[in-house]
Structure formats: C-alpha cells, structure tokens
Design a protein around this motif. Structure first.
Motif, short mmCIF file in Angstrom:
data_model
loop_
_atom_site.label_atom_id
_atom_site.label_comp_id
_atom_site.label_asym_id
_atom_site.label_seq_id
_atom_site.Cartn_x
_atom_site.Cartn_y
_atom_site.Cartn_z
N VAL A 151 0.84 -1.20 0.00
CA VAL A 151 0.00 0.00 0.00
C VAL A 151 0.88 1.26 0.00
N ILE A 180 1.83 1.80 -3.51
CA ILE A 180 0.69 2.29 -4.30
C ILE A 180 0.50 3.78 -4.03
N THR A 223 0.58 7.01 -6.51
CA THR A 223 -0.71 7.59 -6.90
C THR A 223 -1.13 8.84 -6.14
N VAL A 250 4.93 -1.42 -7.39
CA VAL A 250 4.28 -0.79 -8.54
C VAL A 250 5.22 -0.73 -9.74
N LEU A 259 0.49 -1.25 -11.25
CA LEU A 259 -0.46 -0.79 -10.24
C LEU A 259 -1.58 -1.79 -9.99
N ASP A 260 -2.11 -2.38 -11.05
CA ASP A 260 -3.22 -3.34 -10.90
C ASP A 260 -2.81 -4.53 -10.04
N GLN A 314 -2.56 -3.50 -6.39
CA GLN A 314 -3.85 -3.32 -5.72
C GLN A 314 -4.52 -4.65 -5.41
N GLN A 315 -4.41 -5.58 -6.36
CA GLN A 315 -4.96 -6.92 -6.17
C GLN A 315 -4.27 -7.62 -5.00
N ALA A 355 -2.74 -6.32 -2.41
CA ALA A 355 -3.09 -5.74 -1.11
C ALA A 355 -4.39 -6.36 -0.59
N LEU A 356 -5.37 -6.51 -1.48
CA LEU A 356 -6.66 -7.09 -1.07
C LEU A 356 -6.50 -8.55 -0.66
N ASN A 359 -6.74 0.03 3.53
CA ASN A 359 -7.55 1.14 3.01
C ASN A 359 -6.92 2.52 3.23
N LYS A 370 -7.45 5.92 1.14
CA LYS A 370 -8.68 5.85 0.31
C LYS A 370 -9.73 6.81 0.86
#
Lengths: 298, 298
Positions: free
Chosen positions: B224, B227, B231, B253, B258-259, B262-263, B265-266, B295, B298
């Motif tokens: 994160v 990211i 960003t 990244v 980036l994609d 993000q994936q 991290a989840l 999060n 965000k």
C-alpha cells in the motif's frame, strides 16, 4: 596444592577466549545481508586491548562455586559488541571524523557511512540478543541486560558522549569532567565487572566492593589516557597524540597539570586494590589489571 | 451482556494510552544530559500513527485471562523507541537525508547530526532497559527482549535497511524485494504482534496463527505504501510523493504494475483476516487494523 597465578598466561588465555567467543557468537560472514555481517565482524574483530572482557573474566575468578563459562563468554561478546558499536559511531564524520582505528581504516572508510551507521545499530541489538539467549538463570540474564542497557544509554555511555560534545571549547569544572568520564567510559567498564560478579553469583556486599574497584579503575583509565595524550608520541600511543589539546577538549592534564594527574592515577590504583582485600588471592587478576591500566605506556 | 466493540473509540483509547506511557517511561527532559533527553523525547513523541503499539494492544485483547497492563505499556514504549531510533538514523544525511518528519524538522535539523546519532543509539538502549525492568514473569521478559533484538538487528530491520541501500539503482526480483521489506518493516510489525501475544500468554498454535496475520499485514503495509507513493499527492501522503521512483528504488508498482499491487493488497488482507478465525470476536481490533492498513489513503 593450587597452581601459582601467572598473569601473562592468564591474559593470553582470556584474550584468546574472547576472540574465539566473538568468532562463534557473531553472525557468520556468509549469512545475508553479507556486506553488513562482514562489516559487523570487521568492527568487532579488529583487535584492541579487550579490557572489558578481561575485567569480566577476572571478576568471574571470584566465584566460590562452579560458574557457567558460556555465560561469561556471552557477556564478554555482548559488552564488546556495545564497545565496538560506540567506536564505529564515534569515528563517523559527524562525530570525531577519524579515518583510522587500531591501525586499520574505520568502518565508514572501509565500507561507507550508511553501512557504518547500520553496523553500530545492529551490533547494539546483537548484544542484547546474545544476553537474552544465554542458558542460565533468567534473573541473572535480566540483570545483565538491564545493567548493560543502563550503562550504554543516556545515563551512561551515550549520555557521556553527549556531555563531551557540549563541553568542547567550554570551561569545565573538574567535577563535571569526572562525571562526564564516569558516564562515557566508566559506566561500561563498571558494567563489565558487575556482569562478571552477577554471573559468579556474588552477594550484594561483594558487588558493592567491586563497584568501588571499577569506579576507581574507570577514572584511572581516563586520567592515564589524558597523561598519555599529553606526553607520549603518536607511535607509542597507536593514535594521534595531543589530539585532545588540539581539539580544545578539557582533560585532567590541561585542567590540573601533569603532576596532579600522575599523583591521581597512583591514588586511584591504591583505592582499587584496597577494595579487593575481602576476596584474597582470588582477586589477583583484578589487581594486575588495575596495575596494567595505571602503568600503560610506561 | 458484553458491550459492542467500537473500533474508533478503541483506537483513540489505545493511542492516548501509548502517548501517556511514552511520557511516563522516557527519561524526563530535566534529567541530565538535558539536551539529549529533550532530543530523545522530541524523536519519540513526535506523533505518528503508532501502528506498532496498536497491533500490540490489539493482540493483548486476545488474552483469555487477566493480563498485565503495565507489561503491555512497557512493550509498546520499547517498540516505539526502536521505531523512533530507526527513523532518526534513516533521516540522517548519510542515509535518506530528510529535513522533515511528521511535519517537523528531523532530529538532526532541530538539534545536530552528532546528537541525532546519539539519540538513536540511546533510544535503542532504552527499549531494552524498559523491557528488562517490567514486573512480570522473567521468561516473558526474556522472550520480549530476544524477539525485539532479533527483529531490529542484522537479520531484521537493520539488515533490511542494508539490503535496501544495496538495491538502489539495481535490478531486483520480486522475491528479493519481498524479503527486503519483510526484514525492513515486517519484522518490527510482526514483533509487535508477537510481544502482545506473549504478554497475553497465548499458546504456540495461537502465536503461529498470529505470525501468518502479521506477515500478511506487514507485506500489505509495504504494498500500500508503494501504491500511495505512485498515486497520491504529497499533501495526502504527508511526505514527498513519487520519491521512490525519483530515487530509482524498486517498488511493487514499478516491478509489477499498479493493478497487480492493488490486487495483492486485497489478497493479503484476506489472508490476515482468515488467520484470525480461531480467536472469534476477541480479534475484532486486529481485523479492523488489517482493514485500516489496506484502506489507507482511500
């Protein structure tokens, strides 16, 4: 019949024991991060008089029962890790900016500044890691850890350094100079003696006698350092002579004169020796170490 | 009837508790050496998210019996001392050369470089001094000390830093990047969780579940961070955005896009949460902290 105590042989054996314990307990060169581990070994295994381990082993001789050799070795390595880290950080450009230490390039010269910073940091962690892992009475281990943390922290070695930094170029009273040295070098020397005493399971009264010994010895150590800085040449000294005066640092000699300083060193050796009477012949190594400190460079 | 768990209130209470424990356990400003103690407090009390103490207190909530609040507080302060020292040394000119930290001048800017060096050194000693002095089971204390020493040393935080230094401008594989972050930031986050678990007298199987949690959380934290660096703008971030890319530092990244990041991290948040199942509702704070990490921004 007991064998007579021969100090030179004892010294040699304990020095070898220290080097061997360092080799065994430091992380190996080949373990990643390799460069950091190499630099840590370079810093800790660069020789030196090993006065702190010698004090620790000498105090161990006072034990009246069987004592753990592993515990003494671990404590010797831990205290050398702390001493070595303090030298690495002291030598950095923002502190003393020294290029040479024990005749070799300092860590930030042999490696780089960032590595030297991390070497110091990691050597400090290593000291506590080693003490926590000793196989002996948990309360003994906690005493060693607490003593070493206090002796090296803001009320000990690091604090003495901070006071030293502030005193450069300033007028300083003899009492403040003594306090500064008691923290900067005395605390760790006293800690070595205390650690040996705790591992040897000495009682409170015995530890108190040892505190008198180590405080006198620590002060003598500094007084003799100042005498040597003022009188010896760089080659005898193994480092730049006259450096304190050149840096406008107050010393026993600049504050009180050479005669006073020489007298003081002898007095301190007497105090140290007198404090050992209750231990009889078992304290022979500690007595010899006090003489050694006072007679350095002679 | 049990009261419902309200995370924002819990967070606020634990944050206040951390600040109050820091104030109580650090040496007072007025104790000599005054300037060093002031600088140590400046470094450790400068705010921050206190994520390590929060993890520690959240793990403490898992205890099935009464647990020592004093022990948790001491461990929280000890781990913040280590974290603070690492930031002070990181910010030095020979490392990241940062002038600002948490919106205030860094320690070497507010004081000076030599003081910043000593502040870091003395904060590390302080951490171990505090842990050794906790009034609880000696074996618990030794576990805390050993865990913290390993997590902060050459095979943990300091080692991760060393690898990070070496990797600047080099091609690095994803696996090596993960290993570096696991040491540099993950080790101390995991250590916070472990310390809470040890104070709470959790069993080995429970500690193992917590290791899965903290390793996933540590990695998520870094992903994160990367990211956000790519960003967010500097104002949202509270520090210079795009700094890693500008310094040619490999990140999740830059390496994987980036994609993917993000994936990832989840996914990590799911792993962390799943590892907590055995603790039921007692693990609510740990679950919320995992969500908070993922999060962020965000």
């Amino acid at each position: 019949m007991s064998t007579p105590f021969l100090f030179p042989q004892w010294m040699k054996a304990q020095s070898e024991r220290t080097e061997s314990a360092l080799d065994r307990l430091l992380d190996p060169n080949k373990l990643p991060p390799i460069r950091l581990h190499q630099a840590m070994r370079y810093a800790a295994q660069g020789g030196g008089k090993r006065i702190r381990p010698l004090l620790l082993y000498a105090t161990g001789e006072l034990a009246e029962c069987e004592l753990s050799r592993d515990a003494l070795d671990a404590a010797a390595v831990a205290i050398e890790c702390i001493h070595a880290y303090s030298l690495v950080h002291d030598d950095l450009p923002s502190m003393d900016n020294d290029d040479l230490r024990r005749g070799r390039p300092t860590v930030h010269k042999a490696f780089d500044e960032a590595t030297a910073l991390l070497v110091g940091d990691a050597l400090q962690s290593k000291a506590f890691e080693i003490l926590a892992a000793i196989e002996c009475d948990p309360l003994v281990r906690l005493d060693l850890i607490h003593s070493l943390a206090v002796a090296s922290g803001s009320r000990g070695m690091a604090g003495g350094q901070a006071i030293d930094l502030e005193s450069v170029g300033k007028t300083i009273e003899l009492q403040d100079l003594q306090q500064m040295h008691a923290m900067k070098t005395g605390a760790l020397l006293s800690c070595a003696v205390r650690m040996g005493g705790v591992i040897a399971h000495l009682n409170a009264a015995q530890l108190e006698q040892l505190t008198i010994y180590s405080q006198a010895l620590g002060l003598a150590f500094q007084v003799v350092d100042d005498i040597l800085d003022a009188t010896a040449d760089s080659q005898t000294l193994g480092k730049t002579a006259g450096k304190d005066a050149a840096q406008d640092k107050p010393t026993y000699v600049t504050l009180m004169g050479l005669d006073y300083a020489q007298q003081k060193a002898l007095e301190l050796e007497k105090i140290a020796t007198a404090s050992l009477e209750c231990f009889g012949s078992k304290a022979q190594a500690l007595r010899e170490l006090a003489l050694l400190v006072v007679n350095r460079g002679k």
